[in-house]
Enzyme design. Sequence first.
Site, PDB file in Angstrom:
ATOM      1  N   PHE A  74       0.865  -1.183   0.000  1.00  0.00           N
ATOM      2  CA  PHE A  74       0.000   0.000   0.000  1.00  0.00           C
ATOM      3  C   PHE A  74       0.900   1.232   0.000  1.00  0.00           C
ATOM      4  O   PHE A  74       1.614   1.482   0.975  1.00  0.00           O
ATOM      5  CB  PHE A  74      -0.856  -0.069   1.267  1.00  0.00           C
ATOM      6  CG  PHE A  74      -1.632   1.164   1.604  1.00  0.00           C
ATOM      7  CD1 PHE A  74      -2.866   1.417   1.020  1.00  0.00           C
ATOM      8  CD2 PHE A  74      -1.155   2.065   2.548  1.00  0.00           C
ATOM      9  CE1 PHE A  74      -3.598   2.545   1.364  1.00  0.00           C
ATOM     10  CE2 PHE A  74      -1.884   3.198   2.903  1.00  0.00           C
ATOM     11  CZ  PHE A  74      -3.101   3.434   2.296  1.00  0.00           C
ATOM     12  N   ALA A  75       0.919   1.982  -1.089  1.00  0.00           N
ATOM     13  CA  ALA A  75       1.907   3.056  -1.238  1.00  0.00           C
ATOM     14  C   ALA A  75       1.256   4.438  -1.266  1.00  0.00           C
ATOM     15  O   ALA A  75       0.866   4.951  -2.325  1.00  0.00           O
ATOM     16  CB  ALA A  75       2.723   2.824  -2.512  1.00  0.00           C
ATOM     17  N   SER A 133       2.338   7.061   1.610  1.00  0.00           N
ATOM     18  CA  SER A 133       3.202   8.051   2.272  1.00  0.00           C
ATOM     19  C   SER A 133       4.380   8.494   1.401  1.00  0.00           C
ATOM     20  O   SER A 133       4.921   7.718   0.622  1.00  0.00           O
ATOM     21  CB  SER A 133       3.763   7.468   3.570  1.00  0.00           C
ATOM     22  OG  SER A 133       2.711   7.145   4.429  1.00  0.00           O
ATOM     23  N   SER A 166       1.583  12.510   7.092  1.00  0.00           N
ATOM     24  CA  SER A 166       0.412  12.908   7.879  1.00  0.00           C
ATOM     25  C   SER A 166      -0.547  13.698   6.984  1.00  0.00           C
ATOM     26  O   SER A 166      -1.753  13.488   7.011  1.00  0.00           O
ATOM     27  CB  SER A 166       0.834  13.786   9.060  1.00  0.00           C
ATOM     28  OG  SER A 166       1.562  13.021   9.991  1.00  0.00           O
ATOM     29  N   THR A 188       5.250  -0.699   3.870  1.00  0.00           N
ATOM     30  CA  THR A 188       5.354  -2.035   4.471  1.00  0.00           C
ATOM     31  C   THR A 188       5.351  -3.098   3.370  1.00  0.00           C
ATOM     32  O   THR A 188       4.464  -3.104   2.510  1.00  0.00           O
ATOM     33  CB  THR A 188       4.169  -2.274   5.442  1.00  0.00           C
ATOM     34  OG1 THR A 188       4.274  -1.346   6.513  1.00  0.00           O
ATOM     35  CG2 THR A 188       4.166  -3.692   5.989  1.00  0.00           C
ATOM     36  N   GLN A 223       3.860  -2.328  47.140  1.00  0.00           N
ATOM     37  CA  GLN A 223       2.741  -1.552  46.581  1.00  0.00           C
ATOM     38  C   GLN A 223       3.107  -0.886  45.242  1.00  0.00           C
ATOM     39  O   GLN A 223       2.270  -0.783  44.337  1.00  0.00           O
ATOM     40  CB  GLN A 223       2.284  -0.499  47.590  1.00  0.00           C
ATOM     41  CG  GLN A 223       0.929   0.087  47.216  1.00  0.00           C
ATOM     42  CD  GLN A 223       0.435   1.083  48.234  1.00  0.00           C
ATOM     43  OE1 GLN A 223       1.179   1.960  48.684  1.00  0.00           O
ATOM     44  NE2 GLN A 223      -0.805   0.957  48.621  1.00  0.00           N
ATOM     45  N   ILE A 283       9.121  -3.626  35.827  1.00  0.00           N
ATOM     46  CA  ILE A 283       8.962  -4.717  36.800  1.00  0.00           C
ATOM     47  C   ILE A 283      10.064  -5.765  36.610  1.00  0.00           C
ATOM     48  O   ILE A 283      10.578  -6.323  37.569  1.00  0.00           O
ATOM     49  CB  ILE A 283       7.547  -5.341  36.679  1.00  0.00           C
ATOM     50  CG1 ILE A 283       6.495  -4.318  37.154  1.00  0.00           C
ATOM     51  CG2 ILE A 283       7.434  -6.648  37.466  1.00  0.00           C
ATOM     52  CD1 ILE A 283       5.050  -4.685  36.861  1.00  0.00           C
ATOM     53  N   GLU A 316      -0.594   4.609  10.476  1.00  0.00           N
ATOM     54  CA  GLU A 316      -2.067   4.569  10.375  1.00  0.00           C
ATOM     55  C   GLU A 316      -2.706   5.781  11.072  1.00  0.00           C
ATOM     56  O   GLU A 316      -3.800   5.689  11.617  1.00  0.00           O
ATOM     57  CB  GLU A 316      -2.644   3.272  10.972  1.00  0.00           C
ATOM     58  CG  GLU A 316      -2.020   1.984  10.486  1.00  0.00           C
ATOM     59  CD  GLU A 316      -2.300   1.685   9.023  1.00  0.00           C
ATOM     60  OE1 GLU A 316      -3.030   2.473   8.386  1.00  0.00           O
ATOM     61  OE2 GLU A 316      -1.760   0.693   8.521  1.00  0.00           O
ATOM     62  N   GLU A 320      -1.199  12.580  17.052  1.00  0.00           N
ATOM     63  CA  GLU A 320      -1.598  13.973  16.813  1.00  0.00           C
ATOM     64  C   GLU A 320      -2.669  14.066  15.724  1.00  0.00           C
ATOM     65  O   GLU A 320      -3.610  14.855  15.830  1.00  0.00           O
ATOM     66  CB  GLU A 320      -0.374  14.817  16.424  1.00  0.00           C
ATOM     67  CG  GLU A 320       0.663  14.988  17.532  1.00  0.00           C
ATOM     68  CD  GLU A 320       1.463  13.712  17.835  1.00  0.00           C
ATOM     69  OE1 GLU A 320       1.607  12.854  16.935  1.00  0.00           O
ATOM     70  OE2 GLU A 320       1.933  13.570  18.982  1.00  0.00           O
TER      71      GLU A 320
HETATM   72  C1  LIG Z   1       7.174   0.812  10.127  1.00  0.00           C
HETATM   73  C2  LIG Z   1       6.308   1.715   9.310  1.00  0.00           C
HETATM   74  C3  LIG Z   1       5.456   1.152   8.348  1.00  0.00           C
HETATM   75  C4  LIG Z   1       4.678   1.989   7.550  1.00  0.00           C
HETATM   76  N1  LIG Z   1       3.911   1.426   6.544  1.00  0.00           N
HETATM   77  C5  LIG Z   1       3.312   2.239   5.623  1.00  0.00           C
HETATM   78  C6  LIG Z   1       2.660   1.686   4.459  1.00  0.00           C
HETATM   79  O1  LIG Z   1       2.579   0.458   4.272  1.00  0.00           O
HETATM   80  N2  LIG Z   1       2.151   2.534   3.542  1.00  0.00           N
HETATM   81  C7  LIG Z   1       2.190   3.901   3.693  1.00  0.00           C
HETATM   82  O2  LIG Z   1       1.710   4.602   2.819  1.00  0.00           O
HETATM   83  N3  LIG Z   1       2.790   4.455   4.776  1.00  0.00           N
HETATM   84  C8  LIG Z   1       3.353   3.665   5.746  1.00  0.00           C
HETATM   85  N4  LIG Z   1       3.986   4.214   6.843  1.00  0.00           N
HETATM   86  C9  LIG Z   1       4.046   5.692   6.966  1.00  0.00           C
HETATM   87  C10 LIG Z   1       3.274   6.239   8.148  1.00  0.00           C
HETATM   88  O3  LIG Z   1       1.903   6.203   7.882  1.00  0.00           O
HETATM   89  C11 LIG Z   1       3.820   7.651   8.442  1.00  0.00           C
HETATM   90  O4  LIG Z   1       5.110   7.505   9.012  1.00  0.00           O
HETATM   91  C12 LIG Z   1       2.918   8.422   9.363  1.00  0.00           C
HETATM   92  O5  LIG Z   1       1.722   8.754   8.720  1.00  0.00           O
HETATM   93  C13 LIG Z   1       3.582   9.732   9.883  1.00  0.00           C
HETATM   94  O6  LIG Z   1       4.091  10.465   8.821  1.00  0.00           O
HETATM   95  P1  LIG Z   1       5.607  11.020   8.865  1.00  0.00           P
HETATM   96  O7  LIG Z   1       6.462   9.892   9.290  1.00  0.00           O
HETATM   97  O8  LIG Z   1       5.927  11.691   7.583  1.00  0.00           O
HETATM   98  O9  LIG Z   1       5.559  12.086   9.999  1.00  0.00           O
HETATM   99  P2  LIG Z   1       5.180  13.638   9.804  1.00  0.00           P
HETATM  100  O10 LIG Z   1       3.925  13.751   9.030  1.00  0.00           O
HETATM  101  O11 LIG Z   1       6.382  14.365   9.308  1.00  0.00           O
HETATM  102  O12 LIG Z   1       4.936  14.058  11.309  1.00  0.00           O
HETATM  103  C14 LIG Z   1       6.005  14.171  12.240  1.00  0.00           C
HETATM  104  C15 LIG Z   1       5.409  14.446  13.605  1.00  0.00           C
HETATM  105  O13 LIG Z   1       4.701  15.679  13.579  1.00  0.00           O
HETATM  106  C16 LIG Z   1       3.351  15.472  13.944  1.00  0.00           C
HETATM  107  N5  LIG Z   1       2.509  16.352  13.142  1.00  0.00           N
HETATM  108  C17 LIG Z   1       2.446  16.436  11.800  1.00  0.00           C
HETATM  109  N6  LIG Z   1       1.531  17.362  11.434  1.00  0.00           N
HETATM  110  C18 LIG Z   1       1.013  17.866  12.577  1.00  0.00           C
HETATM  111  C19 LIG Z   1       0.009  18.830  12.874  1.00  0.00           C
HETATM  112  N7  LIG Z   1      -0.665  19.451  11.902  1.00  0.00           N
HETATM  113  N8  LIG Z   1      -0.260  19.090  14.167  1.00  0.00           N
HETATM  114  C20 LIG Z   1       0.406  18.455  15.166  1.00  0.00           C
HETATM  115  N9  LIG Z   1       1.356  17.530  14.946  1.00  0.00           N
HETATM  116  C21 LIG Z   1       1.652  17.227  13.666  1.00  0.00           C
HETATM  117  C22 LIG Z   1       3.064  14.010  13.657  1.00  0.00           C
HETATM  118  O14 LIG Z   1       2.007  13.520  14.441  1.00  0.00           O
HETATM  119  C23 LIG Z   1       4.394  13.375  14.023  1.00  0.00           C
HETATM  120  O15 LIG Z   1       4.456  13.202  15.424  1.00  0.00           O
HETATM  121  C24 LIG Z   1       4.725   3.395   7.709  1.00  0.00           C
HETATM  122  C25 LIG Z   1       5.557   3.950   8.701  1.00  0.00           C
HETATM  123  C26 LIG Z   1       6.362   3.136   9.473  1.00  0.00           C
HETATM  124  C27 LIG Z   1       7.274   3.774  10.480  1.00  0.00           C
END
Ligand SMILES: Cc1cc2nc3c(=O)[nH]c(=O)nc-3n(C[C@H](O)[C@H](O)[C@H](O)COP(=O)(O)OP(=O)(O)OC[C@H]3O[C@@H](n4cnc5c(N)ncnc54)[C@H](O)[C@@H]3O)c2cc1C
Length: 343
Positions: free
Chosen positions: A70-71, A73, A79, A105, A225, A292, A318, A322
């Site tokens: 699934f492509a 990102s 995000s 993935t 505790q 623990i 997914e 945020e």
């Molecule tokens: C192991 C792994 C497998 C994955 N598999 C797939 C896959 O099969 N297919 C696919 O398409 N993608 C996949 N992804 C991509 C994944 O969905 C993205 O990493 C994720 O959506 C976050 O995007 P980013 O890494 O670019 O972070 P960014 O979008 O750059 O965000 C960085 C940080 O800033 C925060 N942020 C961003 N915008 C805002 C905002 N407006 N307000 C507040 N905070 C914000 C985010 O929450 C995050 O904490 C995978 C990622 C990983 C690590």
Amino acid sequence: MGFWGIETPEEYGGANMPPTTQAIIKLELSKSFVPFKFGGWVHNILFSCNEDQKQRYLIPAVQGEKAVCFALSEASSASDATNMQTTAKKDGNDWIINGEKIWITGGHSADFAIVFAANDKSKGAKGGITAFLVDREMGWKSELIDTMVSNHEPATLIFDNVRVPEENVIGEVGYGFKYAMQFINHNRGYVIPAYSIGAAERMLSMAVEYANTRTSFGKPLAERQAIQWMIANSATDIEAAKGFLFRSAALAEKEGSWKTGNDSNQFRTLSSMAKLYNANMVNRVVDDVMQIFGGMGVTKELPIERWYRNVRVYRIFEGSDEMLRRTIAKNLLNEKIKVGEIE
Ligand SMILES: Cc1cc2nc3c(=O)[nH]c(=O)nc-3n(C[C@H](O)[C@H](O)[C@H](O)COP(=O)(O)OP(=O)(O)OC[C@H]3O[C@@H](n4cnc5c(N)ncnc54)[C@H](O)[C@@H]3O)c2cc1C
């Protein structure tokens, strides 16, 4: 174990199990340290293919003859995926795709990819993003990305003038983004939440056993505790998470949305809450369990360190914490749902 195609419709050889049943199976299997792969599983997007595409892609993928990824990102937009830079330009009866996808993935071993590309950057999700079925043989390249996560094998996918025939467009040109959300919402609703609970329950039972047997200052840890509270908090957290999982799965089941993608605002909100709560829950639990176990918790003799590494990404992919909060807040503030209205 007979768990073949648990979410795949019967006409394609699957078991067609409803979301609540899927959730129970995923929860139980994720108690195992062994990364369980579901045979006969495909991204639910492929159920929206036309008959010709189903024969060429869905059926071979269900039968395990073709691997799919699934492509969506990209390095500059994940995000905010609708802001993608990968483009699809029409050339005669074909589309030419240019751009780079990241974190995909299974992308290094996939035979074909479900690729989202901008056919019109000015239109975004409504008219501007199309979903394509793109074979590796059509010319895309991949490179593995090294991460601390042990079981996703994400890859970069490079598209350099990749020519894709018109008949490989899924659904309507410009309206592909809804398929991406159909897949993502389902994962938010009862896949990641189920995996989170299974792993947390397994780890907590290990911690209970350890607390009863490990002694310090002449008494078992179980009598302290500080340790009791970590166990009590974790167990309470897990039970609350089950509420989210099964409410969310039941709503998806009622709506039938796991196959159609017609998610209601209620489901979008509830599935975001389920993913947000449960992904954080399992991270809290694994942290307490590691505490623990003391030094033993960080050794490679026990599976705790591996879970510690693997569940961290639940808060990122997914929809990050945020982004999920953003969805929940937006739906409430725009009055798409009212406070207390979710079933
Ligand atoms: C192991 C792994 C497998 C994955 N598999 C797939 C896959 O099969 N297919 C696919 O398409 N993608 C996949 N992804 C991509 C994944 O969905 C993205 O990493 C994720 O959506 C976050 O995007 P980013 O890494 O670019 O972070 P960014 O979008 O750059 O965000 C960085 C940080 O800033 C925060 N942020 C961003 N915008 C805002 C905002 N407006 N307000 C507040 N905070 C914000 C985010 O929450 C995050 O904490 C995978 C990622 C990983 C690590």
